[in-house]
Design an enzyme around this catalytic site. Structure first.
Site, mmCIF file in Angstrom:
data_model
loop_
_atom_site.group_PDB
_atom_site.id
_atom_site.type_symbol
_atom_site.label_atom_id
_atom_site.label_comp_id
_atom_site.label_asym_id
_atom_site.label_seq_id
_atom_site.Cartn_x
_atom_site.Cartn_y
_atom_site.Cartn_z
ATOM 1 N N HIS A 23 -20.733 -20.680 38.801
ATOM 2 C CA HIS A 23 -19.730 -20.383 39.297
ATOM 3 C C HIS A 23 -18.454 -20.781 38.394
ATOM 4 C CE1 HIS A 23 -17.576 -18.678 43.026
ATOM 5 N NE2 HIS A 23 -16.553 -19.380 42.568
ATOM 6 N N ALA A 24 -17.469 -19.969 38.296
ATOM 7 C CA ALA A 24 -16.666 -19.902 37.140
ATOM 8 C C ALA A 24 -15.545 -21.039 37.815
ATOM 9 C CB ALA A 24 -15.302 -19.531 36.606
ATOM 10 N N HIS B 85 -7.584 -16.309 36.461
ATOM 11 C CA HIS B 85 -7.783 -16.466 37.065
ATOM 12 C C HIS B 85 -7.965 -18.621 37.057
ATOM 13 C CE1 HIS B 85 -8.816 -18.106 41.095
ATOM 14 N NE2 HIS B 85 -9.182 -18.857 40.910
ATOM 15 N N GLU B 86 -8.649 -18.139 35.780
ATOM 16 C CA GLU B 86 -8.906 -19.553 36.041
ATOM 17 C C GLU B 86 -8.168 -20.788 34.876
ATOM 18 O OE1 GLU B 86 -11.931 -21.006 37.315
ATOM 19 O OE2 GLU B 86 -12.128 -19.765 38.051
ATOM 20 N N HIS C 98 -5.360 -22.413 36.501
ATOM 21 C CA HIS C 98 -6.137 -23.813 37.062
ATOM 22 C C HIS C 98 -5.286 -24.636 35.624
ATOM 23 C CE1 HIS C 98 -7.654 -22.490 40.734
ATOM 24 N NE2 HIS C 98 -9.011 -22.284 40.177
ATOM 25 N N GLU D 78 -4.757 -21.364 43.122
ATOM 26 C CA GLU D 78 -5.844 -21.262 43.295
ATOM 27 C C GLU D 78 -4.950 -19.590 42.803
ATOM 28 O OE1 GLU D 78 -8.585 -20.589 43.115
ATOM 29 O OE2 GLU D 78 -8.814 -22.731 43.941
ATOM 30 N N HIS E 65 -18.741 -22.437 48.061
ATOM 31 C CA HIS E 65 -18.403 -23.422 48.096
ATOM 32 C C HIS E 65 -18.564 -24.016 49.446
ATOM 33 C CE1 HIS E 65 -16.044 -20.510 46.086
ATOM 34 N NE2 HIS E 65 -14.976 -21.172 45.489
ATOM 35 N N TYR F 163 -7.796 -20.404 49.305
ATOM 36 C CA TYR F 163 -8.197 -18.425 48.728
ATOM 37 C C TYR F 163 -7.382 -17.957 49.520
ATOM 38 C CZ TYR F 163 -11.647 -21.023 45.635
ATOM 39 O OH TYR F 163 -12.108 -21.456 45.102
HETATM 40 O O1 X8Z Z 1 -14.523 -19.241 43.786
HETATM 41 C C1 X8Z Z 1 -13.305 -18.804 43.388
HETATM 42 C C2 X8Z Z 1 -13.363 -19.437 41.697
HETATM 43 C C3 X8Z Z 1 -12.912 -20.369 41.039
HETATM 44 S S1 X8Z Z 1 -11.742 -21.216 41.763
HETATM 45 C C4 X8Z Z 1 -13.570 -18.342 40.895
HETATM 46 N N1 X8Z Z 1 -12.926 -17.321 43.728
HETATM 47 C C5 X8Z Z 1 -13.097 -17.490 45.205
HETATM 48 C C6 X8Z Z 1 -14.884 -16.714 44.833
HETATM 49 O O2 X8Z Z 1 -15.007 -16.614 43.823
HETATM 50 O O3 X8Z Z 1 -15.543 -16.995 46.346
HETATM 51 C C7 X8Z Z 1 -11.275 -16.768 43.840
HETATM 52 C C8 X8Z Z 1 -11.673 -16.142 44.615
HETATM 53 C C9 X8Z Z 1 -12.248 -16.400 46.194
HETATM 54 ZN ZN ZN Z 2 -9.685 -20.618 41.487
#
Ligand code: X8Z
Ligand code: ZN
Length: 576
Positions: free
Chosen positions: A317-318, A347-348, A351, A375, A475, A485
């Site tokens: 997960h990024a 997106h990254e 940050h 975010e 998460h 988000y």
């Molecule tokens: O988790 C993320 C990023 C890393 S902060 C890739 N996002 C959420 C997800 O993947 O559920 C970005 C959008 C929502």
């Molecule tokens: Zn993020």
């Protein structure tokens, strides 16, 4: 015990100590996340436990300083300190290590999760399973993959129950009602006021979501038939092209009107020009540099993880890191050459540029104005990735065709608007879990009740409490707050509109790009440099001139699509 008789000295010492503990924890966590094994799991848990214990002790000491002796910056630091971590453990070292281990273990289970769909030769990881959900139109295949992945939550359930208990006790030791209240306290307002703020924003966008939902349902009904897709009820979640139905853009070909011109396919263009993972990141860096920000440091390129290693388990997960809290910036991502990952690298880097901009502030201010800002930055840049921009940098040639406005907006809405209720549900659920409003015997039931209520989706098969579906989302398994988000998906349009204005770009919002605008870059840079030093309305004002979050930018951006969707929905039920 540190002396609290001199507040300035106390915070200087406290920040020194926290910096050291935080860096140790970051380093250990980086190694764990890029090489999951029992040793790295143990080392990262212990480092996190030490950080939690130090934070807890210092937070208690800070509260013992009489408020009258604190200057404005110091009282802000005292407030931020108490909620600086998303997890606090009880001060008993055994329990602190236990909760750190539980979170590491759940995160590891998630990262290693695999499922072999019917007919597959070997078990597939989440990325591979996600591709099937995006591409297959066979409902049996989709259901199989969906159900298979969701098994990952099962083993987490006992760990999750215990973690909720321990985390709450930690939050209570520093005076919060529970961990959810601690998370909600990070927005410069009372936790309850924040919950109302979220409802207010949701009310602004809900009718638009319902319109998109109704249109999507009608088209899916035509594809999958009335047995699977009801006329008036919720949509089965496995048909929406994403494991959590949080982003539906892979359905664009299915949902775009027949006569439409979809234009270019970014994935194809990137593949055709043999873009490498590093090349993807270089594109994103170049955008920030065009705004007048500095290139990333050499160590970023040396230390980041851009691809999935072949020989070990990692957290794919990024994420974006600043390991020394100054400029040891890194991203960790299993980059694939796709349009989706093109957006994610932007997106990254958002940050990373934020982290670097506030790296010179006192430690407790080295954070976003709030986590929704953090975010939203990279996503704001992503909104400037328009056909005109792609042409300017040579990815798109005039021969490829930019596509029509409507299909462009539909794709964007399927990516961004579909997300809104999911962004809300994850923590609505967790807030109830932490407050004790729901207990373990209702975890999965309540999860689906909320998903049905807000998203208008249902699971492909009935779920019961032998499952733990929330754990099938990273998460939740890894204790990362999620409301950020939801906020970011609204804020990014507010930011985009304001930055276009300062760049002097006129015309429809969805066609405008701030690429190359030093003026937009200055505004953005000034906001990023504020970090968390000021309350977030000050940061918002610096960026946009406004002091409250609102969805006007979002609604403006999508206005032409909204009209079109409402026309398409005429004669069809809306809602579920
Ligand atoms: O988790 C993320 C990023 C890393 S902060 C890739 N996002 C959420 C997800 O993947 O559920 C970005 C959008 C929502
Ligand atoms: Zn993020």
């Amino acid at each position: 015990m540190q002396s609290t008789s001199d507040p300035a000295r106390f915070f200087r010492r406290a920040e020194e100590e926290l910096l050291e503990l935080s860096i140790d924890s970051q380093r250990a966590d980086w190694i764990y996340s890029t090489y999951i094994n029992p040793d790295t799991e143990e080392l990262s848990s212990r480092a996190l436990s030490r950080l939690m214990q130090g934070t807890m002790r210092l937070a208690k000491e800070a509260t013992s300083i009489p408020v009258s002796r604190l200057g404005p910056e110091e009282s802000r630091k005292a407030r931020l300190l108490r909620a600086s971590l998303p997890l606090l453990a009880p001060s008993d070292p055994k329990e602190s290590e236990e909760v750190a281990r539980l979170v590491a273990s759940m995160q590891g289970r998630y990262a290693k999760g695999k499922y072999a769909p019917a007919g597959a030769k070997e078990p597939l990881d989440l990325q591979a399973l996600s591709h099937i959900l995006e591409e297959s139109r066979d409902p049996r295949v989709l259901a199989d993959v969906w159900i298979g992945w969701h098994r990952v939550g099962r083993e987490m359930r006992p760990e999750f129950e215990r973690y909720v208990d321990l985390a709450n006790r930690g939050a209570r030791e520093v005076g919060f009602a529970d961990t959810g209240a601690m998370w909600r306290s990070r927005y410069d307002m009372e936790p309850d006021a924040f919950a109302r703020e979220v409802d207010r924003l949701w009310a602004q966008v809900r009718p638009f979501y319902e319109s998109l939902h109704a249109y999507t349902r009608t088209r899916l009904r035509a594809t999958y038939g009335p047995e699977l897709v009801p006329e008036k009820g919720p949509i089965p979640a496995h048909l929406l092209g994403n494991m959590w139905a949080q982003q539906w853009d892979s359905l664009t070909p299915l949902l775009a009107p027949e006569a439409s011109d979809p234009g270019y396919d970014l994935t194809k263009l990137l593949v055709q020009r043999a873009t490498t993972p590093t090349g993807m990141v270089r594109f994103a860096e170049a955008f920030f540099v065009s705004l007048g920000l500095d290139p990333l440091p050499p160590t970023f390129w040396e230390r980041s993880m851009f691809v999935r290693p072949r020989d070990r388990e990692v957290v794919c997960h990024a994420s974006a890191w600043d390991v020394d809290f100054v400029d040891d910036l890194r991203i960790k991502m299993c980059i694939e050459i796709t349009g989706e990952d093109f957006a994610t690298v932007h997106h990254e880097l958002g940050h990373n540029y934020y982290q670097r901009a506030y790296g010179g502030l006192p430690l407790l201010f080295r954070d976003g104005a709030h986590d929704g800002f953090h975010e939203a930055i990279g996503d704001t840049i992503g909104l400037s990735v328009t056909p005109a921009y792609l042409t300017q940098i040579g990815i798109l040639s005039s021969a490829d065709g930019a596509g029509d406005d409507l299909t462009f907006l539909l794709r964007r809405a399927l990516e961004k608007i579909s997300f809104l209720p999911f962004g809300l549900v994850v923590d609505r659920w967790r807030w109830e879990v932490f407050s004790g409003a729901i207990g373990p015997k209702d975890y999965t039931r309540r999860w689906w009740e909320l998903r049905r209520q807000y998203q208008g989706v249902t699971p492909p098969v009935p779920r019961d409490e032998t499952e733990f579906d929330p754990g099938a989302k990273m998460h939740v398994a890894a204790n990362v707050p999620y409301m950020r988000y939801f906020l970011a998906h609204i804020l990014q349009f507010q930011f985009h509109r304001a930055l276009l204005q300062s760049a002097g770009v006129a015309g429809p919002l969805h066609r405008g790009s701030i690429y190359g605008s030093k003026e937009a870059g200055r505004r953005l840079g000034a906001t990023l440099e504020m970090g968390a030093r000021k309350e977030w309305p000050d940061a918002l004002e610096t960026l946009t001139g406004e002091r409250s979050m609102n969805a006007a930018g979002l609604l403006d951006y999508f206005a032409p699509l909204r009209r079109w969707l409402d026309e398409q929905n005429r004669g069809h039920p809306v809602g579920w």
